[in-house]
Design an enzyme around this catalytic site. Structure first.
Site, mmCIF file in Angstrom:
data_model
loop_
_atom_site.group_PDB
_atom_site.id
_atom_site.type_symbol
_atom_site.label_atom_id
_atom_site.label_comp_id
_atom_site.label_asym_id
_atom_site.label_seq_id
_atom_site.Cartn_x
_atom_site.Cartn_y
_atom_site.Cartn_z
ATOM 1 N N ARG A 1 0.825 -1.217 0.000
ATOM 2 C CA ARG A 1 0.000 0.000 0.000
ATOM 3 C C ARG A 1 0.858 1.266 0.000
ATOM 4 O O ARG A 1 0.499 2.267 -0.607
ATOM 5 C CB ARG A 1 -0.974 -0.022 1.173
ATOM 6 C CG ARG A 1 -2.158 -0.961 0.886
ATOM 7 C CD ARG A 1 -3.010 -1.160 2.083
ATOM 8 N NE ARG A 1 -4.248 -1.858 1.788
ATOM 9 C CZ ARG A 1 -4.967 -2.502 2.699
ATOM 10 N NH1 ARG A 1 -4.576 -2.530 3.962
ATOM 11 N NH2 ARG A 1 -6.075 -3.116 2.357
ATOM 12 N N HIS B 1 -6.598 -5.831 -1.205
ATOM 13 C CA HIS B 1 -7.339 -6.299 -0.029
ATOM 14 C C HIS B 1 -6.611 -7.511 0.539
ATOM 15 O O HIS B 1 -6.041 -8.303 -0.207
ATOM 16 C CB HIS B 1 -8.756 -6.714 -0.436
ATOM 17 C CG HIS B 1 -9.508 -7.439 0.635
ATOM 18 N ND1 HIS B 1 -10.102 -6.776 1.686
ATOM 19 C CD2 HIS B 1 -9.716 -8.767 0.850
ATOM 20 C CE1 HIS B 1 -10.667 -7.672 2.496
ATOM 21 N NE2 HIS B 1 -10.453 -8.881 2.008
HETATM 22 P P1 CMP Z 1 -10.172 -3.161 2.939
HETATM 23 O O1 CMP Z 1 -9.619 -3.163 4.306
HETATM 24 O O2 CMP Z 1 -9.574 -4.028 1.917
HETATM 25 O O3 CMP Z 1 -11.752 -3.436 3.028
HETATM 26 C C1 CMP Z 1 -12.619 -2.400 3.476
HETATM 27 C C2 CMP Z 1 -12.382 -1.206 2.597
HETATM 28 O O4 CMP Z 1 -13.154 -0.082 2.871
HETATM 29 C C3 CMP Z 1 -10.951 -0.731 2.820
HETATM 30 O O5 CMP Z 1 -10.060 -1.670 2.324
HETATM 31 C C4 CMP Z 1 -11.000 0.577 2.067
HETATM 32 O O6 CMP Z 1 -10.941 0.380 0.649
HETATM 33 C C5 CMP Z 1 -12.397 1.053 2.425
HETATM 34 N N1 CMP Z 1 -12.340 2.008 3.535
HETATM 35 C C6 CMP Z 1 -12.069 1.772 4.824
HETATM 36 N N2 CMP Z 1 -12.101 2.902 5.547
HETATM 37 C C7 CMP Z 1 -12.437 3.883 4.688
HETATM 38 C C8 CMP Z 1 -12.638 5.282 4.818
HETATM 39 N N3 CMP Z 1 -12.517 5.883 6.013
HETATM 40 N N4 CMP Z 1 -12.956 5.980 3.723
HETATM 41 C C9 CMP Z 1 -13.101 5.378 2.525
HETATM 42 N N5 CMP Z 1 -12.914 4.039 2.326
HETATM 43 C C10 CMP Z 1 -12.577 3.316 3.389
#
Ligand code: CMP
Length: 139
Positions: free
Chosen positions: A104, A117
């Site tokens: 990331r 993810h």
């Molecule tokens: P991931 O952890 O793969 O799965 C949940 C997803 O939600 C995360 O990645 C982000 O892509 C999205 N996400 C989590 N927190 C936020 C946030 N505060 N604002 C926008 N997107 C988010």
């Protein structure tokens, strides 16, 4: 014996930016074996179901629009300690907080558009893998 697996997606931002090859290469060089992999273009309904746990969050609609924007790569990866090691490899959800050298940090665009993810637990790795793959498609 049950395999030690995690589930991953290479998300639309990374696909659009041409990072998929480099990211897959990091998975393999880090000791993960690909047990299943395919290219999919999520429907709105699939994205809403997959991320159902986040349906009450303020970012849910944005997340669904993002995840359905372009085709993505979904994969099941196998390795000892797969879930934990993979979370370390990809780094924090927010790339600004991700450690140097993590996927990331290298490739994510923002908190929402964060390139990859990785499952957060062994049980979710199983649930997420079976969302996309039948048992006989995981090798
Ligand atoms: P991931 O952890 O793969 O799965 C949940 C997803 O939600 C995360 O990645 C982000 O892509 C999205 N996400 C989590 N927190 C936020 C946030 N505060 N604002 C926008 N997107 C988010």
């Amino acid at each position: 014996m049950k395999k030690n697996i995690t589930f991953t997606m290479i998300k639309p931002d990374a696909m659009e930016n041409g990072y998929a090859g480099d990211i897959l290469s990091i998975f393999l060089k880090s000791g993960f074996r690909v047990s299943a992999m395919k290219l999919v273009h999520l429907t709105i309904s699939q994205a809403q179901t997959f991320y159902g746990i986040h349906s009450d969050k303020s970012f849910f609609e944005e997340l669904v629009i993002f995840m359905t924007r372009s085709p993505i790569i979904v994969a099941v990866l196998e390795k000892n300690n797969a879930v934990e090691d993979f979370r370390k490899l990809i780094g924090s959800t927010n790339p600004d907080h991700a450690k140097e050298g993590t996927i990331r940090k290298l490739y994510a665009t923002s908190m929402g558009e964060n390139a990859v993810h990785g499952s957060d637990s062994e049980i979710n790795a199983q649930i997420e893998s079976s969302f996309f793959f039948a048992g006989n498609e995981i090798f």
